[in-house]
Design a protein around this motif. Sequence first.
Motif, short mmCIF file in Angstrom:
data_model
loop_
_atom_site.label_atom_id
_atom_site.label_comp_id
_atom_site.label_asym_id
_atom_site.label_seq_id
_atom_site.Cartn_x
_atom_site.Cartn_y
_atom_site.Cartn_z
N ARG A 1 -18.85 59.55 -47.26
CA ARG A 1 -19.93 60.45 -48.05
C ARG A 1 -18.71 61.71 -47.99
O ARG A 1 -17.68 61.75 -47.23
N PRO A 2 -19.10 62.66 -48.72
CA PRO A 2 -18.13 64.03 -48.94
C PRO A 2 -18.08 64.70 -47.57
O PRO A 2 -17.05 65.27 -47.28
N ASP A 3 -19.21 64.50 -46.71
CA ASP A 3 -18.94 65.27 -45.49
C ASP A 3 -18.32 64.61 -44.32
O ASP A 3 -18.22 64.83 -43.23
N GLY A 4 -17.74 63.41 -44.62
CA GLY A 4 -16.90 62.57 -43.82
C GLY A 4 -17.68 61.48 -42.80
O GLY A 4 -16.92 60.58 -42.36
N THR A 5 -19.09 61.53 -43.30
CA THR A 5 -19.74 60.36 -42.65
C THR A 5 -19.69 59.26 -43.39
O THR A 5 -19.34 59.04 -44.64
N THR A 6 -19.85 57.81 -42.83
CA THR A 6 -19.76 56.60 -43.62
C THR A 6 -21.07 56.19 -43.68
O THR A 6 -22.05 56.15 -42.83
N ARG A 7 -21.43 55.33 -44.89
CA ARG A 7 -22.66 54.74 -44.86
C ARG A 7 -22.38 53.28 -45.39
O ARG A 7 -21.60 52.95 -46.36
N GLN A 8 -23.47 52.19 -45.08
CA GLN A 8 -23.25 51.20 -45.64
C GLN A 8 -24.14 50.72 -46.54
O GLN A 8 -25.50 51.28 -46.48
N LYS A 9 -24.05 49.99 -47.81
CA LYS A 9 -25.08 49.63 -48.64
C LYS A 9 -24.87 48.22 -49.17
O LYS A 9 -23.40 47.76 -49.32
N THR A 10 -25.79 47.61 -49.38
CA THR A 10 -25.94 46.34 -49.92
C THR A 10 -25.84 46.47 -51.68
O THR A 10 -26.66 46.99 -52.11
N VAL A 11 -24.88 45.76 -52.21
CA VAL A 11 -24.66 45.89 -53.62
C VAL A 11 -24.65 44.32 -54.07
O VAL A 11 -24.26 43.44 -53.25
N LEU A 12 -24.86 44.19 -55.25
CA LEU A 12 -24.75 43.09 -56.27
C LEU A 12 -23.16 42.64 -56.40
O LEU A 12 -22.39 43.46 -56.87
N PHE A 13 -22.65 41.74 -56.06
CA PHE A 13 -21.32 41.07 -56.01
C PHE A 13 -21.21 40.25 -57.45
O PHE A 13 -20.21 40.56 -58.06
#
Length: 104
Positions: A15-27
């Motif tokens: 994210r722009p604030d430096g934190t990370t996030r996990q997201k499940t996306v279509l492959f």
Amino acid sequence: MNSKIQILKTVTFKRPDGTTRQKTVLFKTLWADVTRATLKEYREVTGIAEEKENVIFLVNYMDSRDITEKMFVLFNGEKYNIKDIQRDYERFDCNRIIGRRNTK
């Protein structure tokens, strides 16, 4: 191949604030033959005794070369963890993906 399945993968982004996030996306989306694995068959294939429901997805070899066990299968609104991928290196016909229903 009479059923459409979706392969999902988890992506980590910053994210722009430096934190990370996990997201499940279509492959990718694939056609597959889907069958339920019996407990006896699953034990013979993997050597592991499990009591959860397992499903076997037979998919085209060329379409599924880049699928890994860290991904998921979405089929009929249910999410399945990929437990094993048996690749057909002899005939290059169909790969066998063994999935276990995600209980989360």
